[in-house]
Design a protein around this motif. Structure first.
Motif, mmCIF file in Angstrom:
data_model
loop_
_atom_site.group_PDB
_atom_site.id
_atom_site.type_symbol
_atom_site.label_atom_id
_atom_site.label_comp_id
_atom_site.label_asym_id
_atom_site.label_seq_id
_atom_site.Cartn_x
_atom_site.Cartn_y
_atom_site.Cartn_z
ATOM 1 N N UNK B 12 0.697 -1.392 0.015
ATOM 2 C CA UNK B 12 -0.037 -0.031 -0.085
ATOM 3 C C UNK B 12 0.950 1.137 -0.019
ATOM 4 N N UNK B 13 0.176 2.387 0.258
ATOM 5 C CA UNK B 13 0.862 3.736 0.137
ATOM 6 C C UNK B 13 0.624 4.382 1.341
ATOM 7 N N UNK B 14 0.517 3.800 2.739
ATOM 8 C CA UNK B 14 0.047 4.514 4.059
ATOM 9 C C UNK B 14 1.544 5.061 4.549
ATOM 10 N N UNK B 15 1.576 5.863 5.673
ATOM 11 C CA UNK B 15 2.448 6.053 6.198
ATOM 12 C C UNK B 15 3.560 5.070 6.379
ATOM 13 N N UNK B 16 3.375 3.985 6.904
ATOM 14 C CA UNK B 16 4.082 2.819 7.293
ATOM 15 C C UNK B 16 4.651 1.978 6.118
ATOM 16 N N UNK B 17 3.938 2.178 4.978
ATOM 17 C CA UNK B 17 4.177 1.264 3.717
ATOM 18 C C UNK B 17 5.756 1.346 3.388
ATOM 19 N N UNK B 323 15.215 5.538 10.406
ATOM 20 C CA UNK B 323 15.874 4.324 10.046
ATOM 21 C C UNK B 323 14.888 3.272 10.653
ATOM 22 N N UNK B 324 14.588 3.373 11.867
ATOM 23 C CA UNK B 324 13.463 2.448 12.602
ATOM 24 C C UNK B 324 12.212 2.317 11.484
ATOM 25 N N UNK B 325 11.907 3.625 10.942
ATOM 26 C CA UNK B 325 10.610 3.304 10.134
ATOM 27 C C UNK B 325 10.805 2.362 8.788
ATOM 28 N N UNK B 326 11.932 2.817 8.056
ATOM 29 C CA UNK B 326 12.072 2.031 6.878
ATOM 30 C C UNK B 326 12.487 0.830 7.173
#
Lengths: 376, 376
Positions: B12-17, B323-326
């Motif tokens: 998807x394309x959400x913030x967490x994607x 870094x943690x998010x990607x």
């Protein structure tokens, strides 16, 4: 209207999805299976007279594959037909198959891909001698009215229940200003004025000619095409066409004030059901293909319905709901993009009621055309 | 663990994607672009000495394409390189390209397909002479450790940031009963006992050998492969590896009672970072390919980070969060399938705090290996 954005069956696997509501189209696939078998027999006999395919790999495409069980049923029918035909002419190992699923970019391909590991396992189990890893299912998203594959690469092309869909609503029906030329009508029906009919026929002729031309470029010599789509009935048919019932349901919503009449007047479905003569003429004029088989058969709107016990009144309504539900899985995205999501329940409720009569009287039949073609 | 079900980036394309969190991988693609350019130059020079490709169509695959902007950036880089290389050797019209996107069946292919119409338009606009309809982007879902394409058909194969992922966790690390052999560890690190290291190396050797063997069958003579993946650093590196920080964060959750220690002991990531010598040896032993280029470069974990103004403390934490998010977009599905969705926020919060130090001191670098290979 940007067809690639608004035109797609309802995706996913919910109750309303095409995947859960496609038993009618499945029935068509079963009906056509014996003709498919003959196509692949002929394909291999012709190929044997020439050369074996490059790299011992047969390339197949299913144009308008959609997603759900029918997508896999089609692959299974085609692979089975290829394997049987091959076994009759050769003792050598079965050829590899590169199989391309095609549909518009908004089709739910993810759903199909998730089912692949299980499908490959079943294919190996069911198909005598078809080894795991010898059939590769790929996807080529895009309109089949344009080029999809490299020149001279495809051996067999299949398409079921797609070619009555046009690439666009014909120009000239929806003027930028002024009165629409087909007030209240959403498709080319018997009552359409001749210029409306002509506009639809012209669009179909352009689209189907382009379809044939693109396939002609993409296919090997003596490659085969098998097409099934809805055509006009040459006989006078009793009862209303299902699209005229949809038209009536929309008109009711105009009368009841849910839809502005201008909104209905500016809507047309990109659908055309050609006559047999029209189809033959286009194929002959395009000149790339020889017609091997040309056959029609009729199906009831509720032909895919399976029910155990219903009394007569229930049966009538249950069958009408079945028809309304599978047609909703097909038509909702395109209707909702024009009329809005909110009136969809009301629309299909009215549509269902109108269908009940037609279904009860076994009227409103679909006339299906099957053509097999050989590239010359 | 069924890799094809649990292993995929967040779709998807959400913030967490992954699609919204892939600037680090984008940087790698940009870094490798000049080498890609040289590969395609060499490919065409070699092809010219032999034959033009069948049907004037160049066949390309991106293995482990994922979904999001990087998928398209890769296509754009490859098409651009092919077009420039072709223009240098020929005045003839640019060749057609059939481009296969490959990833596991759970990848979000729908997202890529929806972006295709706009991408095709941009390709025609940006790419001098590249006509609409002369590049066909298809998808071939499945594991690249198995066969994907017909024999002798592919000209160029690309894969970025995938081959350090194994086809499975090595056998023997997670016993059905008894004590695990790598208590508390989730990957092959410096402190791993030698039998653990050997199990990972054996799995990588089997997988990478199979990768090369399959590609060797699928490619034309003198076809080219370009691979980028993470390898071991030959020098002694200061600071912790990012996966050891993840291990520490998981250990903290065990101490705090959120995870049972048995749960952690039975988890290993199917990841291996080989040494340069190990990679060279496998390629030489497999014997199908000649190494044309072999190069390493280092990147900081936060190298893809772009920020305008931050004071030092903010900067440290903002970079750690980046870094943690990607990494969450990459690792969450596989971690959640084992440890459950509910602890993911706690886990990545702790991970982020641990990353802050490493990021601040510019430690914990990634060592990237780029190899170009030619099929002999």
């Amino acid at each position: 209207m940007e067809m690639h954005k608004v035109f797609h069956m309802i995706g996913g696997e919910d109750e309303a999805s095409y995947s859960q509501n496609s038993s009618q189209q499945r029935l068509i696939l079963r009906e056509v299976k014996p003709i498919l078998k003959k196509c692949t027999d002929k394909l291999f006999r012709d190929m044997m007279e020439m050369d074996l395919p490059n790299n011992n790999c047969i390339k197949v495409a299913d144009l308008g594959c959609c997603s759900g069980p029918n997508t896999f049923l089609t692959i299974q029918h085609i692979v089975q037909s290829i394997d049987e035909a091959w076994s009759q002419i050769s003792d050598a190992e079965l050829p590899n198959i590169q199989y391309f699923l095609n549909d518009l970019v908004s089709n739910d391909f993810n759903l199909v891909f998730k089912g692949l590991p299980q499908f490959y396992e079943e294919l190996e189990r069911k198909q005598n001698g078809r080894k795991y890893g010898s059939c590769h299912i790929a996807a080529m998203p895009g309109s089949f009215y344009g080029k999809l594959f490299p020149d001279g690469s495809m051996h067999f092309v299949h398409s079921s229940y797609c070619l009555h869909w046009l690439s666009q609503v014909p120009d000239g029906l929806i003027p930028e200003s002024g009165k629409p030329r087909d007030k209240g009508s959403i498709y080319d029906d018997k009552a359409s004025p001749s210029y409306v009919h002509q506009a639809f026929l012209d669009q179909f002729t352009r689209d189907f000619t382009m379809f044939l031309r693109m396939r002609s470029e993409e296919m090997v010599k003596h490659g085969q095409i098998l097409l099934t789509f809805i055509c006009k009935d040459s006989e006078e048919v009793e009862g209303s066409h299902y699209l005229s019932l949809m038209e009536n349901a929309l008109s009711d919503l105009v009368t009841e004030g849910y839809i502005e009449d201008k909104k209905l007047d500016t809507f047309n479905l990109p659908i055309y059901e050609p006559s047999i003569q029209e189809v033959k003429k286009i194929i002959e004029n395009e000149e790339s293909f020889k017609i091997l088989k040309f056959q029609t058969f009729k199906t009831c709107l509720d032909a895919g319905f399976k029910s155990r016990t219903c009394d007569d009144e229930d049966n009538r309504m249950v069958r009408a709901r079945y028809v309304a539900t599978y047609l909703r899985a097909v038509f909702e995205p395109i209707l909702a993009s024009h009329f809005g999501e909110t009136i969809m329940d009301s629309l299909f409720h009215r549509f269902e009621n109108k269908l009940a009569n037609v279904v009860e009287k076994r009227q409103g039949l679909l006339n299906n055309l099957v053509i097999s073609l050989r590239k010359e």
